[in-house]
Design an enzyme around this catalytic site. Structure first.
Site, short mmCIF file in Angstrom:
data_model
loop_
_atom_site.label_atom_id
_atom_site.label_comp_id
_atom_site.label_asym_id
_atom_site.label_seq_id
_atom_site.Cartn_x
_atom_site.Cartn_y
_atom_site.Cartn_z
N GLU A 1 -2.20 -9.21 2.73
CA GLU A 1 -2.58 -9.88 3.99
C GLU A 1 -4.10 -9.95 4.16
O GLU A 1 -4.59 -10.70 5.00
CB GLU A 1 -1.95 -9.14 5.17
CG GLU A 1 -2.58 -7.83 5.57
CD GLU A 1 -2.16 -6.63 4.73
OE1 GLU A 1 -2.48 -5.49 5.12
OE2 GLU A 1 -1.52 -6.82 3.68
N CYS B 1 0.84 -1.20 0.00
CA CYS B 1 0.00 0.00 0.00
C CYS B 1 0.88 1.26 0.00
O CYS B 1 1.64 1.47 -0.94
CB CYS B 1 -0.99 -0.04 1.16
SG CYS B 1 -2.36 1.13 0.98
N HIS C 1 -3.70 -4.93 -0.45
CA HIS C 1 -3.21 -5.52 0.80
C HIS C 1 -3.19 -7.04 0.66
O HIS C 1 -4.23 -7.69 0.77
CB HIS C 1 -4.12 -5.12 1.96
CG HIS C 1 -3.98 -3.70 2.37
ND1 HIS C 1 -3.11 -3.29 3.36
CD2 HIS C 1 -4.58 -2.58 1.91
CE1 HIS C 1 -3.19 -1.97 3.50
NE2 HIS C 1 -4.07 -1.52 2.63
#
Length: 216
Positions: free
Chosen positions: A198, A88, A196
């Site tokens: 994750e 990001c 993102h």
């Protein structure tokens, strides 16, 4: 082997740590994953992860406030050629400059600027927030065996600015949000995602696993 996720006060990093730990376990790698605000740990790490949430300048200043951290990152990434993953705003900081709230210098590893998104479809809201597929422009080891295109896996985005690289060779993948939007950039031992990983479930874990295996 050791991966460090740099903690400079930008967002909740536990989800990133858990995702990298899960990917390491899936790959059956003897890899420790830790959060750190200590430049010495960056120097000792094998792989570097730089997350980022919020405004470009705030993230840059957050790193600068950690004595010696900016220099430690540059040494690890440029001089020591360790694999680096920017997430990001951590990816955006790879650029020459960010234009959010004025002009702010980045690391200058990817020639280009971070500019506000301007979708061709004016009905689309900014920030872009949600799930999107990826269009792959260039093959890269971190995208190995990951299905892209309209029927591909989805990544989770939340952002108002994008890195616009000067060299098309640095643009690995885009997504569509009223026109092409930078999704992945890479050069040499560096890779970064606007989304993102994750939070991107199957796609994100596969990409993290590829990064942990990556020998550049």
């Amino acid at each position: 082997m050791k991966t460090v996720i740099i903690d400079y006060g930008s967002g909740n990093l536990r989800s990133a740590q858990k995702a990298f730990e899960r990917a390491a376990a899936s790959a059956q790698m003897a890899m420790s994953v830790s959060l750190t605000s200590d430049p010495d740990e960056v120097d000792q790490a094998d792989k570097i992860v730089l997350p980022g949430v919020g405004a470009y300048r705030d993230c840059r200043d957050g790193i600068r406030r950690l004595d010696g951290m900016w220099e430690a990152i540059e040494k690890a990434v440029i001089a020591d050629y360790k694999p680096f993953f920017g997430i990001c705003v951590g990816m955006q900081l790879m650029a020459d400059v960010g234009l959010e709230h004025g002009s702010t210098d980045g690391f200058g590893w990817i020639k280009g600027r971070v500019e506000k998104m301007q979708p061709q479809d004016t009905s689309l809201k900014i920030p872009q927030m949600g799930w999107n597929t990826l269009d792959l422009h260039h093959n890269h080891p971190v995208m190995a065996n990951i299905k892209t295109g309209p029927e591909g896996l989805h990544a989770y985005f939340v952002h108002s600015y994008q890195l616009v690289p000067e060299d098309d060779a640095d643009l690995i993948a885009t997504t569509d949000y009223g026109g092409p939007v930078t999704a992945i950039v890479a050069t040499d031992n560096l890779v970064g995602t606007q989304f993102h990983p994750e939070k991107s479930q199957k796609l994100g874990l596969a990409m993290i696993e590829n990064f942990l295996k990556w020998k550049c």
